[in-house]
Motif scaffolding. Structure first.
Motif, short mmCIF file in Angstrom:
data_model
loop_
_atom_site.label_atom_id
_atom_site.label_comp_id
_atom_site.label_asym_id
_atom_site.label_seq_id
_atom_site.Cartn_x
_atom_site.Cartn_y
_atom_site.Cartn_z
N GLY A 1 0.83 2.60 4.32
CA GLY A 1 1.57 1.42 3.93
C GLY A 1 3.06 1.64 3.78
O GLY A 1 3.61 2.70 4.10
N PHE B 1 0.82 -1.21 0.00
CA PHE B 1 0.00 0.00 0.00
C PHE B 1 0.86 1.26 0.00
O PHE B 1 1.95 1.29 0.57
N ALA B 2 0.33 2.30 -0.62
CA ALA B 2 1.04 3.58 -0.70
C ALA B 2 1.22 4.17 0.70
O ALA B 2 0.43 3.89 1.62
N GLU B 3 2.23 4.98 0.84
CA GLU B 3 2.54 5.56 2.15
C GLU B 3 1.39 6.44 2.66
O GLU B 3 1.13 6.48 3.87
N GLU B 4 0.71 7.13 1.75
CA GLU B 4 -0.40 7.98 2.20
C GLU B 4 -1.58 7.16 2.71
O GLU B 4 -2.47 7.69 3.39
N GLN C 1 -5.67 -4.69 -1.76
CA GLN C 1 -5.24 -3.89 -2.91
C GLN C 1 -6.42 -3.51 -3.80
O GLN C 1 -6.40 -2.45 -4.44
N GLU D 1 8.39 -6.44 -3.74
CA GLU D 1 8.30 -6.58 -2.28
C GLU D 1 7.31 -7.68 -1.90
O GLU D 1 7.57 -8.48 -0.99
N GLY E 1 4.63 1.28 0.82
CA GLY E 1 4.94 1.85 -0.50
C GLY E 1 5.65 0.88 -1.41
O GLY E 1 6.33 1.29 -2.35
N GLY E 2 5.47 -0.41 -1.16
CA GLY E 2 6.13 -1.42 -1.97
C GLY E 2 5.35 -1.76 -3.22
O GLY E 2 4.25 -1.26 -3.46
N GLY E 3 5.91 -2.65 -4.02
CA GLY E 3 5.29 -3.08 -5.26
C GLY E 3 5.34 -4.59 -5.39
O GLY E 3 5.53 -5.30 -4.39
#
Length: 383
Positions: A63, A57-60, A96, A70, A65-67
């Protein structure tokens, strides 16, 4: 292509592998299986503390911020320990999906408690007659006042018996099998009209039959656009297929290592059986299938977030086919080279073989993905 990991990726890999090595031994896992739902909330909370539940998950959104890379590192390490927790069901697929298509209110209500370990999700799409289909949806969602009424039966919902919230696919228009008219709804697992019958699968995980009998949901339960959910379902299924491919690579690597150690110790005619040339050839073939599966999974990781859905589908299907074929070969050869001990419940190899077999049947088996890949091949025009 550069396959080297960044410093952050190596730290993540080391963290998960240490966790599995220290807290997911064979006897420890057997103990975890006895807990309600087939896993322990203590381990799930530990995943949250280490940030593993926020990896994709995105940092905002709270999360990491991985893809896909990861996710692959986490799942390969989980495969080495046959981890029981609902990571694929909650994080990789359903979580997701909400991150991609959910409203701001849905993201706020679902993702924060998911990342903190307070919430478990499940994706309820499979039905008794749809066999890996993304469009064969018989469950209906009918307009009712300011919301919808859901009727239907969802089958083999991974970790559905532990889920607090379900994302359910249901048809809002059209006939069963139509590519349009399928919608997604966020449903409370404890809502009136929802019945969940859980059971253990042969690999030690859990699934559930979910029945929806006049379940009332509001307009705010709709995830994404009404009638346009099939691309989201396909992406979600591909993410799940990719994740279990990475898990299978981890499980296959352990099966190979266990077999090699056994061949070095087991003696026949006064010498280790690993010294026999025919046995060495089998061991080499097992390693070849493992490495081909690893390479195919790497390619799927590179294509999973591609702007070209066809490229993603091809890469995921190649990986799933190779893992299905290669995993079966590794499992069968490992058991045959071990002999009778390889089939016993008291020896861990049999548990790896069962998980690898189940992975082949999750998110489309090898034959289904071979068919899907074939359908995507471009046919040259005549002349």
């Amino acid at each position: 292509m550069d396959f080297s990991l960044t410093d952050e990726q190596r730290m993540l890999q080391d963290t998960v592998e240490r966790l599995v090595q220290d807290q997911y031994g064979f006897e420890q896992r057997r103990g975890y299986m006895q807990a309600e739902g087939g896993f322990t909330r203590e381990m799930w909370n530990q995943f949250a503390e280490l940030g593993l539940l926020g990896v994709p998950f995105a940092e905002e959104l709270g999360g990491f911020g991985g893809g896909p890379v990861e996710t692959m590192l986490v799942m390969e390490a989980f495969g080495k320990g046959l981890v029981l927790e609902p990571y694929v069901a909650s994080v990789v697929t359903t979580g997701q999906l909400i991150a991609d298509a959910g409203s701001d209110a849905q993201k706020s209500a679902v993702l924060e408690p998911l990342v903190s370990g307070e919430l478990i999700l499940a994706f309820a799409h499979g039905e008794p007659d749809n066999r890996y289909s993304n469009t064969q949806v018989a469950t209906r969602a009918e307009r009712s006042g300011s919301g919808y009424t859901l009727h239907g039966h969802k089958t083999v919902v991974l970790h559905g018996d532990s889920a607090d919230r379900l994302v359910v696919s249901a048809r809002t228009s059209g006939d069963t099998g139509d590519a349009s008219g399928v919608s997604l709804f966020l449903v409370d697992a404890g809502a009136p009209g929802v019945s969940v019958q859980g059971y253990a699968t042969i690999d030690g995980l859990h699934a559930a039959e979910v029945r929806l009998d006049g379940v009332q949901v509001g307009e705010d339960a709709l995830v994404g656009a009404e009638g346009g959910a099939v691309p989201l379902i396909e992406l979600t299924q591909d993410r799940g297929a990719f994740a279990v491919c990475a898990e299978a690579v981890g499980a296959m690597s352990v099966a190979c290592d266990l077999t090699l150690d056994y061949l070095k110790q087991r003696k026949q005619f006064g010498v280790p059986i690993g010294s026999f040339q025919s046995v060495q050839h089998r061991m080499v073939e097992m390693r070849m299938e493992l490495e081909q599966s690893r390479s195919a999974t790497y390619k799927a990781a590179a294509k999973l977030d591609s702007d070209d859905p066809a490229a993603r589908r091809r890469a995921v299907s190649i990986a799933k086919y190779q893992v299905g074929k290669g995993g079966r070969f590794v499992s069968e050869q490992s058991i045959q080279l071990h002999g009778g001990i390889g089939m016993t419940e008291e020896y861990n190899l049999s548990h790896f073989a069962k998980r690898i077999a189940m992975i082949d049947n999750q998110f489309g088996d090898a034959d289904a993905h071979m068919d899907r890949f074939s359908e995507q091949m471009e046919v040259p025009a005549a002349g």
